[in-house]
Design an enzyme around this catalytic site. Structure first.
Site, PDB file in Angstrom:
ATOM      1  NE  ARG A  92     -36.408  23.453  -0.200  1.00 36.17           N
ATOM      2  CZ  ARG A  92     -35.899  24.386   0.534  1.00 36.17           C
ATOM      3  NH1 ARG A  92     -34.537  24.197   0.772  1.00 36.17           N
ATOM      4  NH2 ARG A  92     -36.172  25.491   0.672  1.00 36.17           N
ATOM      5  CB  CYS A 116     -34.381  19.857  -2.657  1.00 29.98           C
ATOM      6  SG  CYS A 116     -35.166  19.725  -4.261  1.00 29.98           S
ATOM      7  CG  ASP A 307     -42.472  18.841  -9.335  1.00 30.24           C
ATOM      8  OD1 ASP A 307     -41.276  19.197  -9.510  1.00 30.24           O
ATOM      9  OD2 ASP A 307     -43.219  18.464  -8.307  1.00 30.24           O
TER      10      ASP A 307
END
Length: 432
Positions: A92, A116, A307
């Site tokens: 991406r 992704c 994340d």
């Protein structure tokens, strides 16, 4: 396709050196396109996503090469402004070349991105901002075609992002540095990687104020020059290895990192019972006994980073009590839950919220990595589990963790990369 074979019941302990942040390196590499003179970028991790972006930039005719952790770039040889689907589809972040190409050369043609599996992650905010800066944008046959207004230069404007977007903030910030006039961007992402990008742009001669805040003001300049710059340490890699200590009653020290970038995560580690000590460029996590349960809500920086959600969920699976995690950034980011449940975790998902009831231990089982951060949660779970765990589709982890086997072995994890196809072929040859 490579797999990890991990023999569990490891105590994760020792020292590990943290690499440069992938999420910072990619926009910094894209920003090098802006410079009229050569640029040198240090502390660049050796990762598949980095190699893909370097290949894409080289495909523009730009001289770019990587030696060790240093990348040098000379844009004087650029031949075209086209980023093909074959490269962009795998990552991406490739869309980040749109801003610098459009800003410096007045035109760009970039394939819509891939790479992704986490939700939709639309690029509409990037395109909306470029239109506000006078660009003509069309999307045809899967490609974004962008052209600057007459005169070949974007025009400064006031623009507010409809949502906090890291990639959108980075792409528009890069483009605004060479726009005519002043650009004011509102509702910007404040992640450390955005700050790192802004600091490098300033080193190249850009005029950016409000760095680290939700409002960025960029006074456009006529040109930018190359500089020498180092990528910020990877806060997510740091947190991932520290999480391993919490799962295995371990003792991990991460070196070449920055504690200031990871405060929301370190706070949760302490709530879970870890002893956290820090220095200027190191963090140590010591754990005795089972983790305590916690409640976590992912938020844009300076909140808890999405994340780190999968890694903390793996820790919560072994906590002595019930934890809750609310994912507020991306939809579809609980794909690791079925895999953790295969290993004995007790997790229930209701919309954006996961309820995790702690169990005594993980059980070894064949599992499949579904995305980059989920793959690391499975690796840590496998290290803590009883028996041998085989993790499939580990190409995800190669996108974001440099020298992962070497680093894990240095921390005491029994991990081996295996290739079933190659191994089977070798076995057949022995039978001949």
């Amino acid at each position: 396709m490579d797999q990890f074979l991990i023999t569990g019941r490891s105590r994760i302990a020792g020292e590990v050196t943290i690499s440069g942040a992938k999420n910072a390196a990619l926009p910094l590499l894209a920003a090098m396109i802006l410079a009229e003179t050569p640029t040198t970028l240090n502390n660049v991790p050796s990762l598949q996503d980095v190699r893909t972006l370097i290949k894409l930039i080289a495909g523009l005719g730009i001289r770019i090469e990587k030696q060790g952790d240093t990348v040098t770039c000379d844009t004087s040889t650029i031949e075209n402004y086209f980023a093909p689907y074959e490269l962009v589809k795998t990552m991406r972040a490739s869309i980040l070349v749109l801003g610098p190409l459009l800003a410096r050369f007045g035109e760009a043609e970039v394939s819509l991105p891939g790479g992704c599996a986490i939700g939709s992650r639309p690029v509409d905010q990037h395109l909306k901002a470029f239109k506000a800066m006078g660009a003509e944008i069309t999307v045809e046959n899967g490609y974004v075609k962008a052209r600057a207004p007459e005169g070949g230069r974007l025009i400064g404007c006031e623009f507010s992002f409809d949502m906090v977007t890291v990639g959108g903030t980075e792409n528009v910030l890069i483009a605004a540095t060479l726009a005519k006039g002043t650009t004011v961007l509102e509702n910007c992402a404040r992640e450390p990687e955005v700050v790192d990008l802004a600091n490098m742009l300033v080193a190249m001669g850009a005029k950016v104020s409000g760095i680290g805040t939700a409002t960025l003001t960029i006074e456009g300049v006529d040109s930018l020059q190359g500089c020498e710059y180092s990528v910020v340490p990877d806060r997510i890699e740091t947190g991932s290895y520290l999480a391993g200590a919490l799962m295995t009653e371990g003792d991990v020290t991460t070196k070449n990192t920055d504690p200031a970038l990871l405060q929301p995560v370190l706070q949760k580690f302490e709530e879970m019972g870890a002893i956290i000590t820090t220095g200027d460029d190191w963090i140590r996590a010591q754990m005795t006994g089972r983790p305590k349960p916690v409640d976590i809500r992912t938020q844009p920086h300076p909140g808890f980073p999405t994340d780190m959600q999968a890694q903390l969920m793996a820790v919560c699976c072994l906590a002595e009590g019930t934890s809750t995690i609310s994912e507020n950034i991306f939809e579809n980011r609980y794909m690791h839950v079925p895999e953790l449940k295969r290993m004995g975790a007790d997790i229930q998902v209701d919309g954006h919220t996961a309820i995790i009831r702690g169990v005594d231990s993980f059980n070894a089982a064949p599992v499949m990595a579904t995305d980059l951060r989920a793959s690391m949660s499975l690796v840590m779970a496998a290290a803590a589990a009883e028996g041998e765990t085989l993790i499939d589709r580990i190409y995800h982890i190669d996108r974001g963790y440099e020298n992962v086997e070497e680093k894990l072995r240095g921390l005491g994890v029994n991990i081996e990369r295996v290739n079933p196809v190659t191994d089977a072929a070798e076995a057949d040859s022995l039978d001949d």
